[in-house]
Scaffold this motif. Structure first.
Motif, PDB file in Angstrom:
ATOM      1  N   ALA A 229     141.477  36.967 -19.845  1.00 14.62           N
ATOM      2  CA  ALA A 229     141.382  36.249 -21.113  1.00 14.62           C
ATOM      3  C   ALA A 229     142.342  36.896 -22.099  1.00 14.62           C
ATOM      4  O   ALA A 229     142.413  38.123 -22.203  1.00 14.62           O
ATOM      5  CB  ALA A 229     139.959  36.299 -21.642  1.00 14.62           C
ATOM      6  N   VAL A 230     143.100  36.082 -22.801  1.00 12.00           N
ATOM      7  CA  VAL A 230     144.086  36.554 -23.775  1.00 12.00           C
ATOM      8  C   VAL A 230     143.620  36.148 -25.157  1.00 12.00           C
ATOM      9  O   VAL A 230     143.458  34.949 -25.446  1.00 12.00           O
ATOM     10  CB  VAL A 230     145.481  35.960 -23.479  1.00 12.00           C
ATOM     11  N   GLY A 239     144.803  33.578 -19.190  1.00 12.89           N
ATOM     12  CA  GLY A 239     146.139  34.126 -19.018  1.00 12.89           C
ATOM     13  C   GLY A 239     146.991  33.358 -18.031  1.00 12.89           C
ATOM     14  O   GLY A 239     148.210  33.481 -18.037  1.00 12.89           O
ATOM     15  N   GLU A 240     146.345  32.550 -17.164  1.00 17.98           N
ATOM     16  CA  GLU A 240     147.038  31.749 -16.157  1.00 17.98           C
ATOM     17  C   GLU A 240     147.942  32.617 -15.280  1.00 17.98           C
ATOM     18  O   GLU A 240     149.101  32.285 -15.008  1.00 17.98           O
ATOM     19  CB  GLU A 240     147.840  30.628 -16.811  1.00 17.98           C
ATOM     20  N   LEU A 241     147.407  33.745 -14.817  1.00 18.91           N
ATOM     21  CA  LEU A 241     148.167  34.621 -13.928  1.00 18.91           C
ATOM     22  C   LEU A 241     148.242  34.006 -12.533  1.00 18.91           C
ATOM     23  O   LEU A 241     147.251  33.494 -12.022  1.00 18.91           O
ATOM     24  CB  LEU A 241     147.494  35.997 -13.829  1.00 18.91           C
ATOM     25  N   LEU A 266     143.508  41.880 -24.295  1.00 16.72           N
ATOM     26  CA  LEU A 266     143.428  41.375 -22.926  1.00 16.72           C
ATOM     27  C   LEU A 266     142.084  41.779 -22.350  1.00 16.72           C
ATOM     28  O   LEU A 266     141.678  42.940 -22.470  1.00 16.72           O
ATOM     29  CB  LEU A 266     144.554  41.950 -22.066  1.00 16.72           C
ATOM     30  N   ALA A 267     141.386  40.827 -21.734  1.00 13.68           N
ATOM     31  CA  ALA A 267     140.075  41.107 -21.162  1.00 13.68           C
ATOM     32  C   ALA A 267     140.074  40.692 -19.700  1.00 13.68           C
ATOM     33  O   ALA A 267     140.430  39.563 -19.367  1.00 13.68           O
ATOM     34  CB  ALA A 267     138.979  40.352 -21.919  1.00 13.68           C
ATOM     35  N   VAL A 268     139.696  41.624 -18.819  1.00 13.32           N
ATOM     36  CA  VAL A 268     139.576  41.350 -17.391  1.00 13.32           C
ATOM     37  C   VAL A 268     138.095  41.367 -17.046  1.00 13.32           C
ATOM     38  O   VAL A 268     137.483  42.429 -16.991  1.00 13.32           O
ATOM     39  CB  VAL A 268     140.334  42.390 -16.545  1.00 13.32           C
ATOM     40  N   PRO A 269     137.472  40.201 -16.827  1.00 12.21           N
ATOM     41  CA  PRO A 269     136.044  40.158 -16.533  1.00 12.21           C
ATOM     42  C   PRO A 269     135.755  40.587 -15.109  1.00 12.21           C
ATOM     43  O   PRO A 269     136.667  40.694 -14.285  1.00 12.21           O
ATOM     44  CB  PRO A 269     135.685  38.684 -16.747  1.00 12.21           C
ATOM     45  N   PRO A 270     134.488  40.842 -14.780  1.00  5.81           N
ATOM     46  CA  PRO A 270     134.134  41.215 -13.400  1.00  5.81           C
ATOM     47  C   PRO A 270     134.520  40.125 -12.414  1.00  5.81           C
ATOM     48  O   PRO A 270     134.565  38.935 -12.747  1.00  5.81           O
ATOM     49  CB  PRO A 270     132.613  41.395 -13.468  1.00  5.81           C
ATOM     50  N   ALA A 271     134.766  40.537 -11.169  1.00  6.07           N
ATOM     51  CA  ALA A 271     135.220  39.593 -10.152  1.00  6.07           C
ATOM     52  C   ALA A 271     134.106  38.695  -9.651  1.00  6.07           C
ATOM     53  O   ALA A 271     134.367  37.691  -9.016  1.00  6.07           O
ATOM     54  CB  ALA A 271     135.838  40.349  -8.969  1.00  6.07           C
ATOM     55  N   GLY A 272     132.851  39.024  -9.911  1.00  8.05           N
ATOM     56  CA  GLY A 272     131.752  38.202  -9.440  1.00  8.05           C
ATOM     57  C   GLY A 272     131.377  38.522  -8.011  1.00  8.05           C
ATOM     58  O   GLY A 272     131.830  39.497  -7.430  1.00  8.05           O
ATOM     59  N   GLU A 273     130.556  37.705  -7.431  1.00  4.36           N
ATOM     60  CA  GLU A 273     129.989  38.018  -6.125  1.00  4.36           C
ATOM     61  C   GLU A 273     130.417  37.082  -5.010  1.00  4.36           C
ATOM     62  O   GLU A 273     130.242  37.387  -3.845  1.00  4.36           O
ATOM     63  CB  GLU A 273     128.459  37.999  -6.217  1.00  4.36           C
ATOM     64  N   GLY A 274     130.936  35.913  -5.313  1.00  4.68           N
ATOM     65  CA  GLY A 274     131.303  34.968  -4.255  1.00  4.68           C
ATOM     66  C   GLY A 274     132.795  34.871  -4.084  1.00  4.68           C
ATOM     67  O   GLY A 274     133.555  35.159  -5.005  1.00  4.68           O
ATOM     68  N   PRO A 284     137.739  32.772 -17.409  1.00  3.01           N
ATOM     69  CA  PRO A 284     137.232  34.052 -17.874  1.00  3.01           C
ATOM     70  C   PRO A 284     136.137  33.866 -18.916  1.00  3.01           C
ATOM     71  O   PRO A 284     136.007  32.820 -19.532  1.00  3.01           O
ATOM     72  CB  PRO A 284     138.467  34.726 -18.479  1.00  3.01           C
ATOM     73  N   ALA A 285     135.340  34.927 -19.097  1.00  2.00           N
ATOM     74  CA  ALA A 285     134.263  34.887 -20.080  1.00  2.00           C
ATOM     75  C   ALA A 285     134.834  34.618 -21.467  1.00  2.00           C
ATOM     76  O   ALA A 285     135.874  35.142 -21.838  1.00  2.00           O
ATOM     77  CB  ALA A 285     133.496  36.202 -20.051  1.00  2.00           C
ATOM     78  N   GLY A 286     134.140  33.798 -22.240  1.00  2.00           N
ATOM     79  CA  GLY A 286     134.680  33.368 -23.511  1.00  2.00           C
ATOM     80  C   GLY A 286     134.415  34.262 -24.698  1.00  2.00           C
ATOM     81  O   GLY A 286     135.330  34.653 -25.395  1.00  2.00           O
ATOM     82  N   PRO A 287     133.144  34.624 -24.989  1.00  2.00           N
ATOM     83  CA  PRO A 287     132.891  35.281 -26.261  1.00  2.00           C
ATOM     84  C   PRO A 287     133.359  36.722 -26.334  1.00  2.00           C
ATOM     85  O   PRO A 287     133.629  37.217 -27.417  1.00  2.00           O
ATOM     86  CB  PRO A 287     131.361  35.222 -26.375  1.00  2.00           C
ATOM     87  N   ALA A 288     133.467  37.415 -25.208  1.00  2.81           N
ATOM     88  CA  ALA A 288     133.746  38.846 -25.263  1.00  2.81           C
ATOM     89  C   ALA A 288     135.027  39.203 -26.011  1.00  2.81           C
ATOM     90  O   ALA A 288     135.033  40.158 -26.777  1.00  2.81           O
ATOM     91  CB  ALA A 288     133.780  39.430 -23.855  1.00  2.81           C
TER      92      ALA A 288
END
Length: 325
Positions: A229-230, A239-241, A266-274, A284-288
């Protein structure tokens, strides 16, 4: 997140032992030959391990002097004194190196279910959150003059998620990040990809790599991790990486992508589980990114609805305006 260990204890002990064997067979008697390699290995590991390496190297050195059938170290007092003094200094140098890293990477108070670290990131600041969940892989490496290189991701597959294997991935990343003037992110990703395939052919690592230069130039590489998230100050966007897919499964590794010039966070959220989320199919997560404070923002990224267990690792990098592109 552990710092201060570029070489494992097992590797350092094996190196010190191998050096003594080679020196004995080659009949090298100079203090430099017996002490140099153990000293370098000791300085590259944790202070306690460095003390163990020094003690073990001194034992091997003494054995080469006492056992007459082993050609070894010179027995005169001058040579023995030089070697003893050199080995005694090794733990102190390892401690000094770790103190420098600890000053750069500081652990700060956080909720009990998360470990929170802050560090300089070029001309800005960064915060890294770990949630101690199985399979988490995270490492932050301070570079010269204030630069930073970060790996964060989640392993998939029971074999790859074992603690000794996640530590091996983190150690390999640290070694690659510190090699020479700092290897490019695609080369680091290629090394990790090969390591994942060697450790667990059926597993993979969903990861994101971030490098911040001392001047504040940011490059990112997405290998199966979620999109970043940018935050530009007035809005947040993806970020559309480009994504090459998780390490261990990817066929090609794309070039690193520079951060947008207008990015302030720049925010890198967790990769999740699936696998779908690991491949970054969800936004990416929005409010953070809007949360005030680097530490508060990264903690917000780890929260889950309805009070569920936090998920990590997560990274937030705050960058001041006017940085180079």
């Amino acid at each position: 997140m552990r710092t201060g260990a570029l070489v494992s204890a097992r590797t350092a002990l094996a190196g010190a032992t191998g050096n003594a064997v080679v020196m004995g067979v080659a009949e090298v008697s100079t203090p430099l030959g017996w002490v140099l390699l153990p000293g370098l290995l000791g300085v590259s590991t944790r202070p306690r391990v460095a003390a163990l390496i020094s003690a073990w190297a001194a034992t091997l050195l003494a054995a080469s002097v006492v056992v007459p059938v082993v050609p070894g170290h010179r027995a005169d007092p001058w040579a023995l004194g030089v070697s003893a003094a050199s080995l005694a200094v090794v733990p102190l140098l390892a401690w000094a190196r770790r103190r420098r890293e600890e000053r750069a990477i500081a652990r700060v108070p956080a909720p009990r279910d998360v470990a929170l670290f802050t560090m300089p990131a070029g001309t800005g600041r960064a915060a890294l959150a770990l949630c101690r969940a199985p399979g988490e892989v995270a490492a932050a490496v301070p570079l010269r003059r204030g630069g930073l290189c970060v790996l964060l991701g989640v392993t998939h597959g029971a074999t790859l998620a074992r603690p000794e294997h996640t530590r091996a991935l983190e150690s390999a990343f640290r070694g690659e990040a510190l090699r020479g003037a700092g290897r490019p992110l695609p080369e680091i990703a290629g090394t990790l990809d090969r390591l994942v395939r060697d450790i667990a052919p059926g597993g993979y690592l969903a990861a994101t790599l971030v490098r911040v230069s001392a001047a504040g130039h940011v490059t990112m590489l997405r290998c199966g991790g979620p999109d970043v998230a940018v935050h530009t100050g007035d809005r947040t966007r993806a970020g559309e990486l480009p994504d090459a897919g998780p390490l261990g499964l990817a066929r090609t590794v794309p070039a690193a992508t520079p951060a947008p010039a207008d990015a302030r966070r720049l925010a890198v959220p967790p990769a999740g589980e699936g696998p779908a989320r690991a491949a970054g199919s969800r936004p990416p997560a929005g409010p953070a990114p809007h949360v005030a404070g680097t530490e508060q923002a990264v903690l917000a990224l780890t929260r889950r609805p309805a009070g569920g267990r936090r998920a990590g690792p997560a990274l937030v990098v705050d960058l001041p305006p006017g940085r180079p592109r």
